[in-house]
Motif scaffolding. Structure first.
Motif, PDB file in Angstrom:
ATOM      1  N   LEU A 215      72.728 -28.128  55.730  1.00  0.00           N
ATOM      2  CA  LEU A 215      73.214 -26.876  55.167  1.00  0.00           C
ATOM      3  C   LEU A 215      72.289 -26.382  54.065  1.00  0.00           C
ATOM      4  CD1 LEU A 215      75.591 -24.838  55.269  1.00  0.00           C
ATOM      5  CD2 LEU A 215      76.626 -26.138  53.410  1.00  0.00           C
ATOM      6  N   ASP A 216      71.843 -27.309  53.216  1.00  0.00           N
ATOM      7  CA  ASP A 216      70.954 -26.935  52.120  1.00  0.00           C
ATOM      8  C   ASP A 216      69.638 -26.386  52.643  1.00  0.00           C
ATOM      9  OD1 ASP A 216      72.802 -27.653  50.293  1.00  0.00           O
ATOM     10  OD2 ASP A 216      71.961 -29.628  49.854  1.00  0.00           O
ATOM     11  N   LYS A 217      69.102 -27.000  53.722  1.00  0.00           N
ATOM     12  CA  LYS A 217      67.843 -26.525  54.272  1.00  0.00           C
ATOM     13  C   LYS A 217      67.972 -25.118  54.830  1.00  0.00           C
ATOM     14  CE  LYS A 217      65.708 -30.944  55.474  1.00  0.00           C
ATOM     15  NZ  LYS A 217      65.239 -31.814  56.581  1.00  0.00           N
TER      16      LYS A 217
ATOM     17  N   ARG B 183      66.758 -20.481  50.482  1.00  0.00           N
ATOM     18  CA  ARG B 183      65.524 -19.790  50.848  1.00  0.00           C
ATOM     19  C   ARG B 183      64.498 -19.956  49.732  1.00  0.00           C
ATOM     20  NH1 ARG B 183      63.226 -14.841  49.844  1.00  0.00           N
ATOM     21  NH2 ARG B 183      64.988 -14.177  48.573  1.00  0.00           N
ATOM     22  N   ARG B 184      63.275 -20.277  50.099  1.00  0.00           N
ATOM     23  CA  ARG B 184      62.237 -20.423  49.093  1.00  0.00           C
ATOM     24  C   ARG B 184      61.916 -19.061  48.492  1.00  0.00           C
ATOM     25  NH1 ARG B 184      56.864 -19.933  48.566  1.00  0.00           N
ATOM     26  NH2 ARG B 184      56.588 -19.185  50.701  1.00  0.00           N
TER      27      ARG B 184
ATOM     28  N   ALA C 166      55.785  -3.959  43.408  1.00  0.00           N
ATOM     29  CA  ALA C 166      55.388  -5.307  43.810  1.00  0.00           C
ATOM     30  C   ALA C 166      56.543  -6.288  43.638  1.00  0.00           C
ATOM     31  CB  ALA C 166      54.180  -5.753  42.999  1.00  0.00           C
ATOM     32  N   ARG C 167      57.246  -6.172  42.515  1.00  0.00           N
ATOM     33  CA  ARG C 167      58.379  -7.070  42.244  1.00  0.00           C
ATOM     34  C   ARG C 167      59.471  -6.912  43.290  1.00  0.00           C
ATOM     35  NH1 ARG C 167      62.011 -10.004  41.679  1.00  0.00           N
ATOM     36  NH2 ARG C 167      62.700 -11.144  39.813  1.00  0.00           N
ATOM     37  N   ALA C 168      59.649  -5.694  43.792  1.00  0.00           N
ATOM     38  CA  ALA C 168      60.681  -5.436  44.799  1.00  0.00           C
ATOM     39  C   ALA C 168      60.347  -6.079  46.144  1.00  0.00           C
ATOM     40  CB  ALA C 168      60.868  -3.933  44.979  1.00  0.00           C
ATOM     41  N   MET C 169      59.085  -6.473  46.337  1.00  0.00           N
ATOM     42  CA  MET C 169      58.671  -7.102  47.595  1.00  0.00           C
ATOM     43  C   MET C 169      58.940  -8.606  47.614  1.00  0.00           C
ATOM     44  SD  MET C 169      55.026  -5.232  48.387  1.00  0.00           S
ATOM     45  CE  MET C 169      54.844  -3.443  48.287  1.00  0.00           C
ATOM     46  N   GLY C 170      59.316  -9.163  46.468  1.00  0.00           N
ATOM     47  CA  GLY C 170      59.556 -10.595  46.404  1.00  0.00           C
ATOM     48  C   GLY C 170      60.582 -10.963  45.362  1.00  0.00           C
ATOM     49  N   ASP C 171      60.527 -12.207  44.909  1.00  0.00           N
ATOM     50  CA  ASP C 171      61.510 -12.722  43.954  1.00  0.00           C
ATOM     51  C   ASP C 171      60.906 -13.045  42.585  1.00  0.00           C
ATOM     52  OD1 ASP C 171      63.715 -13.011  45.966  1.00  0.00           O
ATOM     53  OD2 ASP C 171      62.285 -14.412  46.847  1.00  0.00           O
TER      54      ASP C 171
ATOM     55  N   CYS D 296      51.442 -18.254  45.469  1.00  0.00           N
ATOM     56  CA  CYS D 296      51.851 -16.891  45.808  1.00  0.00           C
ATOM     57  C   CYS D 296      51.689 -16.645  47.303  1.00  0.00           C
ATOM     58  CB  CYS D 296      51.020 -15.881  45.026  1.00  0.00           C
ATOM     59  SG  CYS D 296      51.426 -15.870  43.260  1.00  0.00           S
ATOM     60  N   ASP D 297      52.668 -15.976  47.879  1.00  0.00           N
ATOM     61  CA  ASP D 297      52.645 -15.699  49.309  1.00  0.00           C
ATOM     62  C   ASP D 297      51.629 -14.616  49.660  1.00  0.00           C
ATOM     63  OD1 ASP D 297      55.268 -17.153  50.528  1.00  0.00           O
ATOM     64  OD2 ASP D 297      55.619 -16.506  48.468  1.00  0.00           O
ATOM     65  N   PHE D 298      51.534 -13.616  48.808  1.00  0.00           N
ATOM     66  CA  PHE D 298      50.604 -12.515  49.054  1.00  0.00           C
ATOM     67  C   PHE D 298      50.344 -11.783  47.744  1.00  0.00           C
ATOM     68  CE2 PHE D 298      54.930 -11.187  50.115  1.00  0.00           C
ATOM     69  CZ  PHE D 298      55.109 -10.078  49.283  1.00  0.00           C
ATOM     70  N   CYS D 299      49.360 -10.905  47.763  1.00  0.00           N
ATOM     71  CA  CYS D 299      49.105 -10.068  46.587  1.00  0.00           C
ATOM     72  C   CYS D 299      49.391  -8.616  46.945  1.00  0.00           C
ATOM     73  CB  CYS D 299      47.669 -10.242  46.091  1.00  0.00           C
ATOM     74  SG  CYS D 299      46.443  -9.373  47.062  1.00  0.00           S
ATOM     75  N   VAL D 300      49.652  -7.825  45.930  1.00  0.00           N
ATOM     76  CA  VAL D 300      49.984  -6.410  46.109  1.00  0.00           C
ATOM     77  C   VAL D 300      49.046  -5.559  45.258  1.00  0.00           C
ATOM     78  CG1 VAL D 300      51.754  -4.632  45.806  1.00  0.00           C
ATOM     79  CG2 VAL D 300      52.415  -6.918  46.569  1.00  0.00           C
TER      80      VAL D 300
END
Length: 383
Positions: free
Chosen positions: A11-13, A17-18, A42-47, A104-108
């Motif tokens: 359940l935890d997995k 969400r990362r 940019a902030r709205a695209m991630g966490d 970081c997953d990506f840059c903006v």
């Protein structure tokens, strides 16, 4: 162990969400609402948003001398409310190594272009790797534009006529100039209610909050303003800071010369982007009246250590809060003023004119190359 009928580990997995970590980088020289809007998007695209800020040395090498020092720029970016973390001394060219280093997953970046000293796209590597996202550049403002306004310094620099004069002035700096970069060319900023809503927190004061009111021009929103607002914010445990912005005509009346550099709409967004500010009064009266204090239920009124000029009738604009015993003079420890920034530009006028000219010439060359490529591709597709 079981939870809700499922193995707890499974359940935890599934449910955890990362967090998506986003990277932005730049010079962020003379931080303005265009920078803030990029970081908001940019902030709205991630966490979680990490912002890398380049050193003075790297900026001088690739673009020319910055207006603000790296320490000033670090603090300005950190004060933008959508920024979670800053990385001082970030490399000018964005690499996969940098993204991986900070997880970081990506840059903006905005839909303009950033070039190295030899004319290469600084985001080429991350674009090729598919770890690049684009956001809309804010029309009507750039550091190049603001420097140009200060070099021009006319009382009507917000008008379309003077904007066109500035464009002609920039053309005259280079005999080879045939046009303008679509990214740093001067254009008029048009305010919308949606843009204000995007920048505003929308947070109402709670009964436990202490409502603090400050007023002024807050022109070319800079590190002196940040230090002042941070000091005001730290006065109480639960602050709710309201900033009253004076209309352009009022600012020009008491500051004289050729102020404000930025109009009331631009100044509104600049101040709203600050993490220490909860609300802005657009076109606040110069004198802090009883009606204003009562309407916003103000507990404390603050002013910096700069001189307070009398109102048009000769009265003290802070007479009412002083009479109520709620006025406080706040020393931020920073004496920087908008006039000081203008003097930095004027002192190095030739350097900044050359910087603006060089930057726009490089961008124009890239833009024309892109247009030629698109023309060739479109020509092939039509056959």
């Amino acid at each position: 162990m079981m939870r809700n009928g499922y193995p707890e580990q499974a359940l935890d997995k599934e449910s955890v969400r990362r967090p998506v970590r986003v990277w932005c980088d730049g010079c962020y020289d003379m931080v303005h609402y265009g920078h803030s809007n990029q970081l908001r998007q940019a902030r709205a695209m991630g966490d979680y948003l990490i912002v890398g800020v380049h050193t003075d040395e790297e900026i001088s090498q690739h673009k020319g001398p910055p207006v603000f020092t790296q320490d000033e720029r670090y603090k300005m970016v950190k004060a933008i409310k959508w920024v979670d973390e800053i990385v001082p001394g970030a490399p000018y060219v964005t690499t996969l190594e940098t993204l991986d280093k900070y997880n970081c997953d990506f840059c903006v970046h905005g839909n303009d272009i950033t070039l190295t000293v030899d004319g290469k796209d600084t985001y080429e590597e991350v674009k090729n790797a598919g770890r690049y996202r684009e956001c809309q550049r804010t029309q009507g403002v750039s550091t190049t534009d603001l420097v140009g306004r200060m070099l021009l310094m006319t009382k009507a620099h917000h008008s379309m006529e003077v904007t066109l004069d500035y464009q002609k002035h920039q053309n005259n700096l280079s005999k080879d100039a045939r046009g303008h970069s679509p990214w740093t060319g001067v254009s008029q900023f048009l305010q919308t209610s949606q843009k204000i809503m995007q920048f505003a927190s929308g947070k109402e004061p709670s009964p436990e909050d202490t409502i603090i009111y400050v007023a002024g021009a807050f022109d070319l929103f800079h590190i002196g303003h940040i230090d002042f607002l941070e000091k005001v914010y730290s006065l109480v445990e639960k602050p709710y800071v309201i900033v009253g912005l004076h209309f352009d005509q009022e600012v020009n009346h008491y500051k004289r010369k050729n102020y404000p550099i930025m109009n009331i709409h631009e100044r509104t967004l600049s101040v709203l982007a600050c993490r220490y500010v909860a609300e802005v009064v657009i076109g606040a009266p110069y004198s802090v009246s009883a009606d204003l204090l009562d309407h916003f239920k103000v507990d404390i009124v603050c002013h910096g250590k700069t001189d307070v000029l009398p109102d048009r009738d000769g009265s003290d604009p802070y007479a009412e809060p002083k009479q109520r015993g709620i006025f406080r003079a706040v020393d931020s420890g920073n004496s920087l003023t908008t006039d000081d920034i203008v003097q930095r530009i004027i002192k190095n006028r030739l350097e900044y004119e050359a910087r603006n000219q060089k930057k726009e010439a490089k961008e124009l060359a890239v833009f024309e190359a892109q247009q030629r490529r698109e023309h060739i591709i479109n020509g092939q597709e039509s056959k």
